[in-house]
Design a protein around this motif. Sequence first.
Motif, PDB file in Angstrom:
ATOM      1  N   GLN A 226      14.396 -43.705 -42.594  1.00 53.99           N
ATOM      2  CA  GLN A 226      13.892 -43.219 -43.876  1.00 53.99           C
ATOM      3  C   GLN A 226      14.953 -42.462 -44.664  1.00 53.99           C
ATOM      4  N   VAL A 227      15.662 -41.544 -44.000  1.00 50.45           N
ATOM      5  CA  VAL A 227      16.635 -40.717 -44.721  1.00 50.45           C
ATOM      6  C   VAL A 227      17.826 -41.539 -45.203  1.00 50.45           C
ATOM      7  N   ASN A 228      18.378 -42.359 -44.340  1.00 52.07           N
ATOM      8  CA  ASN A 228      19.615 -43.078 -44.666  1.00 52.07           C
ATOM      9  C   ASN A 228      19.389 -44.313 -45.527  1.00 52.07           C
ATOM     10  N   TYR A 229      18.218 -44.914 -45.401  1.00 48.20           N
ATOM     11  CA  TYR A 229      18.015 -46.194 -46.078  1.00 48.20           C
ATOM     12  C   TYR A 229      16.770 -46.259 -46.966  1.00 48.20           C
ATOM     13  N   LEU A 230      15.593 -46.073 -46.386  1.00 48.42           N
ATOM     14  CA  LEU A 230      14.358 -46.395 -47.102  1.00 48.42           C
ATOM     15  C   LEU A 230      14.148 -45.533 -48.342  1.00 48.42           C
ATOM     16  N   SER A 231      14.375 -44.237 -48.246  1.00 44.88           N
ATOM     17  CA  SER A 231      14.169 -43.377 -49.414  1.00 44.88           C
ATOM     18  C   SER A 231      15.197 -43.646 -50.503  1.00 44.88           C
TER      19      SER A 231
ATOM     20  N   LYS B 121      13.803 -35.015 -67.653  1.00 46.39           N
ATOM     21  CA  LYS B 121      14.938 -34.367 -68.314  1.00 46.39           C
ATOM     22  C   LYS B 121      15.482 -35.208 -69.465  1.00 46.39           C
ATOM     23  N   GLY B 122      15.211 -36.515 -69.452  1.00 50.11           N
ATOM     24  CA  GLY B 122      15.690 -37.378 -70.518  1.00 50.11           C
ATOM     25  C   GLY B 122      17.186 -37.612 -70.501  1.00 50.11           C
ATOM     26  N   LEU B 123      17.803 -37.399 -69.354  1.00 46.94           N
ATOM     27  CA  LEU B 123      19.254 -37.573 -69.235  1.00 46.94           C
ATOM     28  C   LEU B 123      19.623 -39.036 -68.995  1.00 46.94           C
ATOM     29  N   PRO B 124      20.823 -39.457 -69.408  1.00 47.79           N
ATOM     30  CA  PRO B 124      21.297 -40.796 -69.036  1.00 47.79           C
ATOM     31  C   PRO B 124      21.700 -40.808 -67.569  1.00 47.79           C
ATOM     32  N   LEU B 125      21.810 -41.986 -67.007  1.00 50.88           N
ATOM     33  CA  LEU B 125      22.266 -42.146 -65.621  1.00 50.88           C
ATOM     34  C   LEU B 125      23.223 -43.326 -65.582  1.00 50.88           C
ATOM     35  N   HIS B 126      24.486 -43.037 -65.399  1.00 49.71           N
ATOM     36  CA  HIS B 126      25.510 -44.082 -65.396  1.00 49.71           C
ATOM     37  C   HIS B 126      25.899 -44.505 -63.983  1.00 49.71           C
ATOM     38  N   VAL B 127      25.864 -43.559 -63.039  1.00 46.60           N
ATOM     39  CA  VAL B 127      26.247 -43.850 -61.654  1.00 46.60           C
ATOM     40  C   VAL B 127      25.264 -43.169 -60.715  1.00 46.60           C
ATOM     41  N   LEU B 128      24.690 -43.945 -59.812  1.00 41.33           N
ATOM     42  CA  LEU B 128      23.826 -43.407 -58.766  1.00 41.33           C
ATOM     43  C   LEU B 128      24.531 -43.623 -57.429  1.00 41.33           C
ATOM     44  N   VAL B 129      24.953 -42.531 -56.793  1.00 42.18           N
ATOM     45  CA  VAL B 129      25.632 -42.600 -55.499  1.00 42.18           C
ATOM     46  C   VAL B 129      24.648 -42.185 -54.410  1.00 42.18           C
ATOM     47  N   CYS B 130      24.296 -43.118 -53.532  1.00 40.68           N
ATOM     48  CA  CYS B 130      23.383 -42.841 -52.423  1.00 40.68           C
ATOM     49  C   CYS B 130      24.229 -42.500 -51.202  1.00 40.68           C
ATOM     50  N   ASN B 131      24.474 -41.222 -51.011  1.00 45.86           N
ATOM     51  CA  ASN B 131      25.438 -40.761 -50.028  1.00 45.86           C
ATOM     52  C   ASN B 131      24.804 -39.976 -48.883  1.00 45.86           C
ATOM     53  N   ALA B 132      23.627 -39.387 -49.112  1.00 41.18           N
ATOM     54  CA  ALA B 132      23.026 -38.517 -48.103  1.00 41.18           C
ATOM     55  C   ALA B 132      22.694 -39.295 -46.834  1.00 41.18           C
ATOM     56  N   GLY B 133      22.821 -38.644 -45.688  1.00 40.91           N
ATOM     57  CA  GLY B 133      22.496 -39.332 -44.447  1.00 40.91           C
ATOM     58  C   GLY B 133      22.559 -38.418 -43.254  1.00 40.91           C
ATOM     59  N   ILE B 134      21.968 -38.865 -42.150  1.00 45.29           N
ATOM     60  CA  ILE B 134      22.019 -38.125 -40.896  1.00 45.29           C
ATOM     61  C   ILE B 134      22.431 -39.068 -39.767  1.00 45.29           C
TER      62      ILE B 134
END
Length: 271
Positions: free
Chosen positions: A82-87, A52-65
């Motif tokens: 895997q879901v909460n950490y490794l990926s 997409k060529g978009l900038p990325l200023h903030v990456l929030v890793c929030n997903a989890g089970i």
Amino acid sequence: MERMKKEHSEEKAEPKKSKVHIKADDLDVEFMTLDLSSIASTMSFVEAFKAKGLPLHVLVCNAGIVYGGEAQTADGFEIHFQVNYLSHFLLTLHLLPVLKASGGNAKVVLVSSMAYRQVGWHEDNIQSNNKDQMTRYGSTKLYQIMEMFTLAEKLEGTGIGVFSLHPGFVDSDIFKKENQQISGPTKFVVGMLASIKLSRNTFDGALTTIHAAVDPQYDGKTALYFENTKPTRLKSSVATNKDKQEFLWKYSLDCLKDYVTEDTLKELTSQ
């Protein structure tokens, strides 16, 4: 997304009822597929985002089970690990070039949990196989904090800050009745906490993440752990142990050896 846009439109029409004031007339949000229980999906997401060529200023890793059961993913990893950490670990490494190219004060925010306090350290069972569900969950949250320290050290001088946090106990969809993995007693406790106002709604539950992600007072800083919107001292000697942090880092790279190249790792040090 439809609900977000509807709420935003209503708040613009009646600003006095709004908790926050967003200047934009319309919310610019976009959906992209990402299944963190699949390395193939994670890598596909990385390539699709880069395309997409978009900038990325903030990456929030929030997903989890929390209630994934005793399951292995198709990649052969314990599902919470895997879901909460490794990926998230894999995702972050592959998006570092975009974060670097997007200007100063980029942030990586790893949403952890105070559950990190309740677990120990077992080098012979990093994935917590055959452990109870809260041990599996708490271990992955501990690993996110440990990753923060190692990643922050390796990215020193690159302009990327790395933070972790506990959002508080949030009454989110993970505890709704449709989730059959949750026991009756757990649902009762969750309902009781909500009724006596000891749990947070999703709006308040997002505040600590937002402070870590965009509060300018933390620009130029890194390796901070937040609770209640402020940096807080960690209550675990494991989380701050450099030898254990390095062991986890090497273990993670070994798990992902087919997906993390030397060129990927060069992004950790190159300006």
